[in-house]
Design a protein around this motif. Sequence first.
Motif, PDB file in Angstrom:
ATOM      1  N   PRO A   1      44.638  -7.467  28.015  1.00 31.35           N
ATOM      2  CA  PRO A   1      44.077  -8.433  27.063  1.00 31.35           C
ATOM      3  C   PRO A   1      43.038  -7.780  26.162  1.00 31.35           C
ATOM      4  N   VAL A   2      42.929  -8.273  24.964  1.00 31.69           N
ATOM      5  CA  VAL A   2      41.846  -7.846  24.070  1.00 31.69           C
ATOM      6  C   VAL A   2      40.640  -8.715  24.418  1.00 31.69           C
ATOM      7  N   ASP A   3      39.862  -8.266  25.397  1.00 27.40           N
ATOM      8  CA  ASP A   3      38.762  -9.088  25.904  1.00 27.40           C
ATOM      9  C   ASP A   3      37.408  -8.534  25.518  1.00 27.40           C
ATOM     10  N   SER A   4      37.382  -7.597  24.575  1.00 25.72           N
ATOM     11  CA  SER A   4      36.134  -7.023  24.091  1.00 25.72           C
ATOM     12  C   SER A   4      35.936  -7.407  22.633  1.00 25.72           C
ATOM     13  N   ARG A   5      34.748  -7.914  22.309  1.00 28.05           N
ATOM     14  CA  ARG A   5      34.450  -8.290  20.927  1.00 28.05           C
ATOM     15  C   ARG A   5      34.548  -7.060  20.019  1.00 28.05           C
ATOM     16  N   ARG A   6      34.060  -5.923  20.490  1.00 31.85           N
ATOM     17  CA  ARG A   6      34.100  -4.709  19.678  1.00 31.85           C
ATOM     18  C   ARG A   6      35.540  -4.303  19.360  1.00 31.85           C
ATOM     19  N   THR A   7      36.418  -4.366  20.369  1.00 30.80           N
ATOM     20  CA  THR A   7      37.821  -3.990  20.143  1.00 30.80           C
ATOM     21  C   THR A   7      38.499  -4.965  19.190  1.00 30.80           C
ATOM     22  N   LEU A   8      38.258  -6.250  19.380  1.00 34.27           N
ATOM     23  CA  LEU A   8      38.852  -7.262  18.509  1.00 34.27           C
ATOM     24  C   LEU A   8      38.451  -7.028  17.057  1.00 34.27           C
ATOM     25  N   HIS A   9      37.168  -6.793  16.816  1.00 35.50           N
ATOM     26  CA  HIS A   9      36.697  -6.570  15.461  1.00 35.50           C
ATOM     27  C   HIS A   9      37.279  -5.281  14.880  1.00 35.50           C
ATOM     28  N   ALA A  10      37.360  -4.243  15.717  1.00 33.17           N
ATOM     29  CA  ALA A  10      37.908  -2.968  15.246  1.00 33.17           C
ATOM     30  C   ALA A  10      39.377  -3.112  14.857  1.00 33.17           C
ATOM     31  N   LEU A  11      40.130  -3.871  15.631  1.00 31.72           N
ATOM     32  CA  LEU A  11      41.538  -4.105  15.304  1.00 31.72           C
ATOM     33  C   LEU A  11      41.668  -4.853  13.973  1.00 31.72           C
ATOM     34  N   ALA A  12      40.853  -5.897  13.792  1.00 31.70           N
ATOM     35  CA  ALA A  12      40.919  -6.661  12.546  1.00 31.70           C
ATOM     36  C   ALA A  12      40.579  -5.790  11.342  1.00 31.70           C
ATOM     37  N   GLN A  13      39.540  -4.968  11.477  1.00 33.20           N
ATOM     38  CA  GLN A  13      39.161  -4.081  10.376  1.00 33.20           C
ATOM     39  C   GLN A  13      40.253  -3.062  10.089  1.00 33.20           C
ATOM     40  N   ALA A  14      40.804  -2.481  11.133  1.00 31.41           N
ATOM     41  CA  ALA A  14      41.820  -1.448  10.954  1.00 31.41           C
ATOM     42  C   ALA A  14      43.076  -2.002  10.295  1.00 31.41           C
ATOM     43  N   LEU A  15      43.393  -3.262  10.560  1.00 27.87           N
ATOM     44  CA  LEU A  15      44.583  -3.889   9.992  1.00 27.87           C
ATOM     45  C   LEU A  15      44.294  -4.586   8.667  1.00 27.87           C
ATOM     46  N   GLY A  16      43.013  -4.723   8.335  1.00 25.83           N
ATOM     47  CA  GLY A  16      42.642  -5.375   7.083  1.00 25.83           C
ATOM     48  C   GLY A  16      42.905  -6.856   7.075  1.00 25.83           C
ATOM     49  N   VAL A  17      42.616  -7.531   8.203  1.00 19.85           N
ATOM     50  CA  VAL A  17      42.854  -8.972   8.305  1.00 19.85           C
ATOM     51  C   VAL A  17      41.598  -9.662   8.825  1.00 19.85           C
ATOM     52  N   ALA A  18      41.580 -10.973   8.721  1.00 18.64           N
ATOM     53  CA  ALA A  18      40.500 -11.766   9.293  1.00 18.64           C
ATOM     54  C   ALA A  18      40.741 -11.954  10.789  1.00 18.64           C
ATOM     55  N   LEU A  19      39.674 -12.245  11.515  1.00 16.92           N
ATOM     56  CA  LEU A  19      39.815 -12.459  12.951  1.00 16.92           C
ATOM     57  C   LEU A  19      40.796 -13.585  13.242  1.00 16.92           C
ATOM     58  N   GLY A  20      40.759 -14.635  12.426  1.00 17.72           N
ATOM     59  CA  GLY A  20      41.652 -15.767  12.652  1.00 17.72           C
ATOM     60  C   GLY A  20      43.118 -15.395  12.578  1.00 17.72           C
ATOM     61  N   ASP A  21      43.441 -14.329  11.804  1.00 19.21           N
ATOM     62  CA  ASP A  21      44.831 -13.878  11.735  1.00 19.21           C
ATOM     63  C   ASP A  21      45.294 -13.293  13.063  1.00 19.21           C
ATOM     64  N   LEU A  22      44.342 -12.765  13.838  1.00 17.22           N
ATOM     65  CA  LEU A  22      44.686 -12.214  15.149  1.00 17.22           C
ATOM     66  C   LEU A  22      44.576 -13.255  16.252  1.00 17.22           C
ATOM     67  N   THR A  23      43.576 -14.102  16.172  1.00 16.58           N
ATOM     68  CA  THR A  23      43.327 -15.050  17.266  1.00 16.58           C
ATOM     69  C   THR A  23      44.055 -16.370  17.091  1.00 16.58           C
ATOM     70  N   GLY A  24      44.424 -16.689  15.846  1.00 17.15           N
ATOM     71  CA  GLY A  24      45.057 -17.982  15.598  1.00 17.15           C
ATOM     72  C   GLY A  24      44.081 -19.136  15.614  1.00 17.15           C
ATOM     73  N   ASP A  25      42.773 -18.859  15.505  1.00 14.64           N
ATOM     74  CA  ASP A  25      41.781 -19.926  15.607  1.00 14.64           C
ATOM     75  C   ASP A  25      41.965 -20.997  14.541  1.00 14.64           C
ATOM     76  N   HIS A  26      42.471 -20.605  13.361  1.00 15.17           N
ATOM     77  CA  HIS A  26      42.641 -21.599  12.294  1.00 15.17           C
ATOM     78  C   HIS A  26      43.602 -22.708  12.714  1.00 15.17           C
ATOM     79  N   ARG A  27      44.528 -22.407  13.638  1.00 11.44           N
ATOM     80  CA  ARG A  27      45.459 -23.435  14.108  1.00 11.44           C
ATOM     81  C   ARG A  27      44.764 -24.429  15.040  1.00 11.44           C
ATOM     82  N   ASP A  28      43.675 -24.004  15.679  1.00  8.82           N
ATOM     83  CA  ASP A  28      42.997 -24.894  16.615  1.00  8.82           C
ATOM     84  C   ASP A  28      42.392 -26.102  15.921  1.00  8.82           C
ATOM     85  N   ARG A  29      42.156 -26.003  14.631  1.00  6.48           N
ATOM     86  CA  ARG A  29      41.552 -27.129  13.915  1.00  6.48           C
ATOM     87  C   ARG A  29      42.443 -28.367  13.956  1.00  6.48           C
TER      88      ARG A  29
END
Length: 409
Positions: free
Chosen positions: A51-79
């Motif tokens: 699992p991606v359970d580290s905030r640092r890793t999650l942010h690094a992945l988003a930056q490396a891919l050039g996307v927002a965190l919500g694109d990785l986590t799907g948080d925008h769907r939770d609304r």
Amino acid sequence: MSNDLGHDDGRYIGRQVRAIRARRGISQQVLADRVGVSRGAIAKYENGERPVDSRRTLHALAQALGVALGDLTGDHRDRLDPISAGFHAAVSDIETALWTHGNTTTTRAPRNLDELTATTKYAADLRRACDYATLGPLLAPLLNDCYRHTRDATGAARDRTWDALAAVAYITAQSAARRGYPSLAWTAAQEIERATENIGGTGGPAAAAYIRSQILLARPGSFAAAFDNARTVDRLAPDVRTLGEIETYGMLHLQAALVTAALGGDPTDHLDEADEQVARLEQAGPDSTLLRNPTFDAANVTLWRMSAAMERREPGQVLELAPTLAPETIAAEGRRAQYFVEIGRAHALRRDYRSSLHALLRAEHIAPQQVRGMTHVRELVGHMMRSARRDLTTGDLGRLAKRIGAVPA
């Protein structure tokens, strides 16, 4: 590995990483080099083996891919989840109230000051209980009433009105940040400061800096800015005197500790300073201000020690601290749920999935609206569904995974 999800229709961050990486035409090795991990680690994230359970890793992945965190986590769907519908539906009215400073076309007479105070306290109770569905529809009318009073009140009534506005803006900011509306939370934080400029004190600046730091900590590339906001504590220290000021100042030290841990540093100094502020509470005397954070106490500091240890991936430290804190002494439901979430995460790091599940179920029972929206809980539960024994995945774990959206319902 469990056979239940061999085709893996589950929702997890690594699945999104794989899809976005493929669209970008980036190899696993290139992505690994950008993130600063091994290619094997990327493969395990993408395959759901880790699992991606580290905030640092999650942010690094988003930056490396050039996307927002919500694109990785799907948080925008939770609304759109039913459990969040009440708050989501109220967001437009809350934005209008803040943008217009209450200059809306309402024909309802505003609450009197005593009613305004009582409703503000009720809203604070709802926020601490993480009942966002009930809280959401209250916020815009409450903000509008505060603004209308600030235009007319004089003398002591004026100070009470601005204090109420600061408190409601703080409740709004906390709630918006939790429900995935960082821009709205940021606007509300600005209103905290504007309100307290009219009555003075350090509570407003501390509360606003706390909110901003939390928002920035959830944004890729913003750890340093999150830390700068939390370091507002250094400037405020000489002027912290009242009970409410000590509480908000102490909470800002706790936030500084969490940011320090996320940056890979030692959070001990900030945590120890928070303990010192707890010791000041009894000598501070009563305080009539509504801009408060009454959850700041010794139990809360211990809880943040657990969170900081988890941020540093020290599950042993989390599990050593846990027995020193009786969960019933934690004043707010949201904080009490967080206690069990941290225990669940620590057990999972040690691959004790049965104990992890037990803790997460207790957390969900206490504050379902909060826990079901936590990205790291969803990621962890999805990982357990792919890794745990069949007798877990077909029982409580499977049902929890469906409730939080880790697998299709």
